[in-house]
Design a protein around this motif. Sequence first.
Motif, PDB file in Angstrom:
ATOM      1  N   UNK A  86       0.729  -1.300  -0.303  1.00  0.00           N
ATOM      2  CA  UNK A  86       0.003  -0.052  -0.085  1.00  0.00           C
ATOM      3  C   UNK A  86       0.967   1.054   0.076  1.00  0.00           C
ATOM      4  N   UNK A  87       0.578   2.305  -0.782  1.00  0.00           N
ATOM      5  CA  UNK A  87       1.293   3.513  -0.903  1.00  0.00           C
ATOM      6  C   UNK A  87       1.215   4.232   0.547  1.00  0.00           C
ATOM      7  N   UNK A  88       2.054   4.858   0.801  1.00  0.00           N
ATOM      8  CA  UNK A  88       2.061   5.637   2.183  1.00  0.00           C
ATOM      9  C   UNK A  88       1.070   6.651   2.324  1.00  0.00           C
ATOM     10  N   UNK A  89       0.465   7.261   1.405  1.00  0.00           N
ATOM     11  CA  UNK A  89      -0.687   8.151   1.447  1.00  0.00           C
ATOM     12  C   UNK A  89      -1.887   7.504   1.491  1.00  0.00           C
ATOM     13  N   UNK A  90      -2.085   6.079   1.157  1.00  0.00           N
ATOM     14  CA  UNK A  90      -3.211   5.260   1.203  1.00  0.00           C
ATOM     15  C   UNK A  90      -3.524   4.784   2.578  1.00  0.00           C
ATOM     16  N   UNK A  91      -2.717   4.560   3.527  1.00  0.00           N
ATOM     17  CA  UNK A  91      -3.087   4.091   4.954  1.00  0.00           C
ATOM     18  C   UNK A  91      -4.092   5.434   5.586  1.00  0.00           C
ATOM     19  N   UNK A  92      -4.934   4.655   6.421  1.00  0.00           N
ATOM     20  CA  UNK A  92      -5.818   5.430   7.196  1.00  0.00           C
ATOM     21  C   UNK A  92      -7.126   5.868   6.422  1.00  0.00           C
ATOM     22  N   UNK A  93      -7.236   5.457   5.080  1.00  0.00           N
ATOM     23  CA  UNK A  93      -8.044   6.164   4.253  1.00  0.00           C
ATOM     24  C   UNK A  93      -9.586   5.345   4.348  1.00  0.00           C
ATOM     25  N   UNK A  94      -9.267   4.015   4.358  1.00  0.00           N
ATOM     26  CA  UNK A  94     -10.561   3.105   3.985  1.00  0.00           C
ATOM     27  C   UNK A  94     -11.010   2.525   5.350  1.00  0.00           C
ATOM     28  N   UNK A  95     -12.318   2.096   5.538  1.00  0.00           N
ATOM     29  CA  UNK A  95     -12.828   1.254   6.454  1.00  0.00           C
ATOM     30  C   UNK A  95     -13.293  -0.230   5.653  1.00  0.00           C
TER      31      UNK A  95
ATOM     32  N   UNK B 103       2.841 -10.238  10.031  1.00  0.00           N
ATOM     33  CA  UNK B 103       2.199  -9.009   9.038  1.00  0.00           C
ATOM     34  C   UNK B 103       3.365  -8.353   8.332  1.00  0.00           C
ATOM     35  N   UNK B 104       2.950  -8.072   7.013  1.00  0.00           N
ATOM     36  CA  UNK B 104       3.953  -7.653   6.013  1.00  0.00           C
ATOM     37  C   UNK B 104       3.546  -6.398   5.651  1.00  0.00           C
ATOM     38  N   UNK B 105       2.338  -6.125   5.124  1.00  0.00           N
ATOM     39  CA  UNK B 105       1.979  -5.083   4.202  1.00  0.00           C
ATOM     40  C   UNK B 105       1.492  -3.887   5.280  1.00  0.00           C
ATOM     41  N   UNK B 106       0.916  -4.296   6.545  1.00  0.00           N
ATOM     42  CA  UNK B 106       0.253  -3.347   7.472  1.00  0.00           C
ATOM     43  C   UNK B 106      -0.248  -4.370   8.573  1.00  0.00           C
ATOM     44  N   UNK B 107      -0.701  -3.509   9.589  1.00  0.00           N
ATOM     45  CA  UNK B 107      -1.111  -4.069  10.821  1.00  0.00           C
ATOM     46  C   UNK B 107      -2.527  -3.781  10.964  1.00  0.00           C
ATOM     47  N   UNK B 108      -3.419  -4.834  10.804  1.00  0.00           N
ATOM     48  CA  UNK B 108      -4.672  -4.564  10.814  1.00  0.00           C
ATOM     49  C   UNK B 108      -5.363  -4.489  12.093  1.00  0.00           C
ATOM     50  N   UNK B 109      -6.291  -3.309  12.353  1.00  0.00           N
ATOM     51  CA  UNK B 109      -7.125  -3.226  13.806  1.00  0.00           C
ATOM     52  C   UNK B 109      -8.577  -3.218  13.130  1.00  0.00           C
TER      53      UNK B 109
ATOM     54  N   UNK C 257      -6.220  -0.553   8.202  1.00  0.00           N
ATOM     55  CA  UNK C 257      -4.812  -1.304   8.014  1.00  0.00           C
ATOM     56  C   UNK C 257      -3.963   0.032   8.427  1.00  0.00           C
ATOM     57  N   UNK C 258      -3.050  -0.284   9.442  1.00  0.00           N
ATOM     58  CA  UNK C 258      -1.997   0.683  10.010  1.00  0.00           C
ATOM     59  C   UNK C 258      -0.611   0.470   9.301  1.00  0.00           C
ATOM     60  N   UNK C 259      -0.018   1.636   9.018  1.00  0.00           N
ATOM     61  CA  UNK C 259       1.509   1.237   8.455  1.00  0.00           C
ATOM     62  C   UNK C 259       2.336   0.769   9.657  1.00  0.00           C
ATOM     63  N   UNK C 260       3.424   0.038   9.345  1.00  0.00           N
ATOM     64  CA  UNK C 260       4.187  -0.516  10.385  1.00  0.00           C
ATOM     65  C   UNK C 260       5.474   0.346  10.377  1.00  0.00           C
ATOM     66  N   UNK C 261       5.860   1.258  11.344  1.00  0.00           N
ATOM     67  CA  UNK C 261       7.012   1.889  11.648  1.00  0.00           C
ATOM     68  C   UNK C 261       8.005   1.276  12.126  1.00  0.00           C
ATOM     69  N   UNK C 262       9.066   0.731  11.505  1.00  0.00           N
ATOM     70  CA  UNK C 262      10.407   0.091  12.197  1.00  0.00           C
ATOM     71  C   UNK C 262      10.746   1.183  13.203  1.00  0.00           C
ATOM     72  N   UNK C 263      11.411   0.715  14.362  1.00  0.00           N
ATOM     73  CA  UNK C 263      12.199   1.602  15.332  1.00  0.00           C
ATOM     74  C   UNK C 263      13.485   1.694  15.363  1.00  0.00           C
ATOM     75  N   UNK C 264      14.423   2.401  15.780  1.00  0.00           N
ATOM     76  CA  UNK C 264      15.925   2.760  15.401  1.00  0.00           C
ATOM     77  C   UNK C 264      16.362   1.073  15.654  1.00  0.00           C
ATOM     78  N   UNK C 265      17.211   0.618  14.869  1.00  0.00           N
ATOM     79  CA  UNK C 265      17.856  -0.455  14.662  1.00  0.00           C
ATOM     80  C   UNK C 265      17.291  -1.530  14.043  1.00  0.00           C
ATOM     81  N   UNK C 266      15.824  -1.493  13.831  1.00  0.00           N
ATOM     82  CA  UNK C 266      15.154  -2.299  12.746  1.00  0.00           C
ATOM     83  C   UNK C 266      14.615  -3.353  13.242  1.00  0.00           C
ATOM     84  N   UNK C 267      14.976  -3.804  14.599  1.00  0.00           N
ATOM     85  CA  UNK C 267      14.675  -5.217  15.297  1.00  0.00           C
ATOM     86  C   UNK C 267      13.240  -5.115  15.606  1.00  0.00           C
ATOM     87  N   UNK C 268      12.707  -3.852  16.234  1.00  0.00           N
ATOM     88  CA  UNK C 268      11.226  -3.770  16.464  1.00  0.00           C
ATOM     89  C   UNK C 268      10.420  -2.681  15.733  1.00  0.00           C
TER      90      UNK C 268
END
Length: 233
Positions: free
Chosen positions: A1-10, A22-28, A37-48
Motif C-alpha cells: 500500500x502506498x504511504x498516503x493510502x493508509x488510514x483512508x478506508x474502512x 504481518x507484512x504490508x501493514x497491521x490490521x485493527x 490497516x495501519x502502517x508499520x514503522x520500524x524503530x531505531x535498529x530495525x529489530x522492533x
Amino acid sequence: MKPHAFWQDLHPAGSFSQTEPFVDGYPVALRDGRQILLPIRPLEGGRNALASLIVNQASFAVEDALADDLAGKLAPFEPQIVVGLPTLGLTLARSVARRLGHTRYVPLGTSRKFWYEETLSVPLASITSPQAGKRLYVDPRMLPLLQGSRVALVDDVISTGTSIVAGLKLLESCDIDPVAIGAAMLQTRRSHERLRAIRNDLPERIRYVFETPILEATGGGWIAASSGEPAPV
C-alpha cells in the motif's frame, strides 16, 4: 500500500488476516468488526516496530468511525467537558465532544498566548515530538468550564504515556481530576507504569478504540512481541 493510502478506508470485517507475520501493514478492528490497516514503522535498529496512526491524515470516514467508537466508550463516564491534547489529539477530542452532545471542548496548547500564565503549564514531550523545551498550556479563560465538571482527557494515541501524564499533571495543578482518559489507539501498555506512579487506578480509566503491540522482526515480516498487562477496552 502506498504511504498516503493508509488510514483512508474502512474495510469489511475479515478483509485482513490477523495471522502473523504481518507484512504490508497491521490490521485493527472497530467494535463492529470493520478493519483499518495501519502502517508499520520500524524503530531505531530495525529489530522492533510499532503500528502507526496519524488521525489528522485519516479520511473523514475513518475519523468519524474512530470518534463514534470512542464516544460510545466514554459515554458511561458521563463527561461534561472533553479536554484535547495537542497536536493530533485535538482532532479526535473535538469530534468526540460533538458525539457526546457537547457544544464545545477545551483544547490544551503548546503555543503560549500573551494572556497565558506560566504557572498553568507543564513540560511536554512525546515519542513523536521529543524536542526539549516544549510546554503544555491551558487557557486560563477555560478554567470555569473545567473546575467542578466531569472531565474526559483525550489524545489520539497513548504510547509511552508522557503526553497523557503531562495533561494529567496540568489538570491536577488546576484541581481537576479527569473521570476518564480516551484515545483512538493504545500503543502497547507501557504507559501504565507512569500512570500508576500518579495514582494506582488511572489505567482503569483508559478507554480506547483498539490496541497495538510492539512488533518484532522475523524472516517473513513482523510478529507481536508483547502487549503488556491487561487494560479495559
